[in-house]
Design an enzyme around this catalytic site. Structure first.
Site, PDB file in Angstrom:
ATOM      1  N   LYS A  57       0.699   9.623  -0.027  1.00  0.00           N
ATOM      2  CA  LYS A  57       0.665  10.854   0.761  1.00  0.00           C
ATOM      3  C   LYS A  57       0.736  12.103  -0.122  1.00  0.00           C
ATOM      4  O   LYS A  57       0.084  13.114   0.159  1.00  0.00           O
ATOM      5  CB  LYS A  57       1.800  10.857   1.789  1.00  0.00           C
ATOM      6  CG  LYS A  57       1.616   9.842   2.912  1.00  0.00           C
ATOM      7  CD  LYS A  57       0.312  10.065   3.661  1.00  0.00           C
ATOM      8  CE  LYS A  57       0.121   9.102   4.799  1.00  0.00           C
ATOM      9  NZ  LYS A  57      -1.186   9.277   5.484  1.00  0.00           N
ATOM     10  N   ASP A  89     -12.053   2.172  14.792  1.00  0.00           N
ATOM     11  CA  ASP A  89     -11.038   1.343  14.143  1.00  0.00           C
ATOM     12  C   ASP A  89     -11.690   0.027  13.748  1.00  0.00           C
ATOM     13  O   ASP A  89     -12.876  -0.201  14.024  1.00  0.00           O
ATOM     14  CB  ASP A  89      -9.823   1.109  15.052  1.00  0.00           C
ATOM     15  CG  ASP A  89      -8.528   1.007  14.253  1.00  0.00           C
ATOM     16  OD1 ASP A  89      -8.500   0.249  13.264  1.00  0.00           O
ATOM     17  OD2 ASP A  89      -7.548   1.687  14.602  1.00  0.00           O
ATOM     18  N   TYR A 140       3.743   4.271  -0.161  1.00  0.00           N
ATOM     19  CA  TYR A 140       3.255   5.092   0.945  1.00  0.00           C
ATOM     20  C   TYR A 140       3.456   6.577   0.636  1.00  0.00           C
ATOM     21  O   TYR A 140       2.536   7.392   0.782  1.00  0.00           O
ATOM     22  CB  TYR A 140       4.006   4.708   2.222  1.00  0.00           C
ATOM     23  CG  TYR A 140       3.690   5.553   3.429  1.00  0.00           C
ATOM     24  CD1 TYR A 140       2.445   5.487   4.037  1.00  0.00           C
ATOM     25  CD2 TYR A 140       4.650   6.407   3.968  1.00  0.00           C
ATOM     26  CE1 TYR A 140       2.156   6.254   5.161  1.00  0.00           C
ATOM     27  CE2 TYR A 140       4.383   7.169   5.087  1.00  0.00           C
ATOM     28  CZ  TYR A 140       3.130   7.096   5.677  1.00  0.00           C
ATOM     29  OH  TYR A 140       2.854   7.858   6.784  1.00  0.00           O
ATOM     30  N   GLY A 191      -8.742   5.079  12.619  1.00  0.00           N
ATOM     31  CA  GLY A 191      -7.430   4.516  12.954  1.00  0.00           C
ATOM     32  C   GLY A 191      -7.006   4.794  14.377  1.00  0.00           C
ATOM     33  O   GLY A 191      -5.820   5.003  14.663  1.00  0.00           O
TER      34      GLY A 191
END
Length: 319
Positions: free
Chosen positions: A144, A35, A140, A9
């Protein structure tokens, strides 16, 4: 032994700045940025990599004799609510791939970025504790929390040294917003510099924890370089910079650009923000690896405006 550091990323809001900081610290030959596309010209090795491709990660780990991985690839909060299944699949599959490849190839350290999105509506709004029930209401945030638990599992089960930070909203001039709920605090500066009014998607009194990019990157590298024996948190460390709301941010901008105008039109991201704490307790990070932020709101606005003015003046001269 020379470090060989793989970054997934690397085109992202955090990944791009982190890559350059690691290049400066360890040298171009030690960093391999990856990426989906080669968008940014890094002064280091670059490989096109889809982090959902287990074999692709393993190939690069073996090709470059990787010793550390910074796993920055993820879909963020606001984008995640639009495509929940994709967000879960991408965020979890990429992490599993990194953890398994690291375990099987004796990687020394792995960095996994978590977020204040792990907290839910029941968390204390002020100084959210390090050890508090994490019951998020976003895909999200759920991904996490799961990631933090897997990081803890791989450390306890396999001895894999996974380290993590729960980032607040990150503010930086180096890249455009990446689909997060706190990205208003980046968008607002771009509008101000271009002498455009800004319509904020949060209400003016929504206070959230934030951190300036320089502090966020410094915290990341400091944690990764801290002695293993000093670390007491194997899920993810709370790291605080400062807290403010859109009205306070707009006022700090108006001190430098008095003509700036802002209005408010909350959307679905307001509900996300309402579920997060207004400030977080990072005493564990301060004790374990001497974390301390350097930027307050006044310094952030001055630095953002200075650097974005240079950026847009450069673009105008080039066009």
């Amino acid at each position: 032994m020379e470090e060989k550091i793989l970054i997934t990323g690397a085109n992202g809001q955090l990944g791009s700045v982190l890559a350059n900081a690691l290049i400066e610290r360890y040298g171009s030959n030690s960093i391999i940025a990856t990426d989906l596309k080669h968008k940014i010209k890094f002064k280091c090795y670059f490989e096109v990599l889809d982090a959902t491709d287990y074999d692709g990660i393993q190939t690069l780990v073996r090709k470059y004799s990787i010793t550390q991985i910074y796993h920055m690839a993820a879909i963020l909060s606001a984008t995640g609510e639009k495509r929940p299944h994709l967000t879960w699949d991408v965020n979890m599959e990429t992490l599993f791939n990194v953890l398994e490849v690291s375990r099987l190839n004796n990687i020394k350290k792995v960095f996994f970025p978590s977020s204040i999105a792990v907290y839910g509506v029941d968390v204390p709004k002020t100084n959210a504790p390090q050890n508090f029930a994490t019951t998020p209401n976003t895909v999200y945030g759920i991904s996490k929390v799961a990631g933090e638990l897997w990081a803890n599992y791989y450390f306890n089960r396999y001895g894999l040294d996974v380290r993590s930070i729960r980032y607040p909203g990150v503010i930086g001039y180096q890249s455009l917003p990446g689909g997060g709920t706190t990205d208003y605090a980046v968008e607002i500066y771009h509008k101000a510099i271009n002498q455009e009014p800004y319509e904020c998607f949060l209400n003016k009194t929504t206070t959230l924890p934030m951190i300036y990019m320089e502090d966020a990157i410094r915290a990341t590298i400091e944690l990764m370089e801290a002695p293993l024996k000093n670390l007491s948190v194997r899920t993810s460390y709370n790291v605080a910079g400062l807290s403010f709301n859109p009205e306070e941010l707009a006022s700090s901008i108006k001190e430098i650009l008095p003509e700036f105008q802002i209005s408010y039109k909350p959307d679905f991201r307001q509900d996300i923000a309402n579920s997060w704490p207004e400030s977080i307790d990072d005493s564990k990070a301060r004790k374990d690896w001497n974390w301390k932020p350097k930027y307050n709101l006044k310094k952030i606005s001055a630095d953002m405006i200075k650097n974005l003015q240079l950026h847009y003046n450069y673009k105008t001269q080039k066009s």
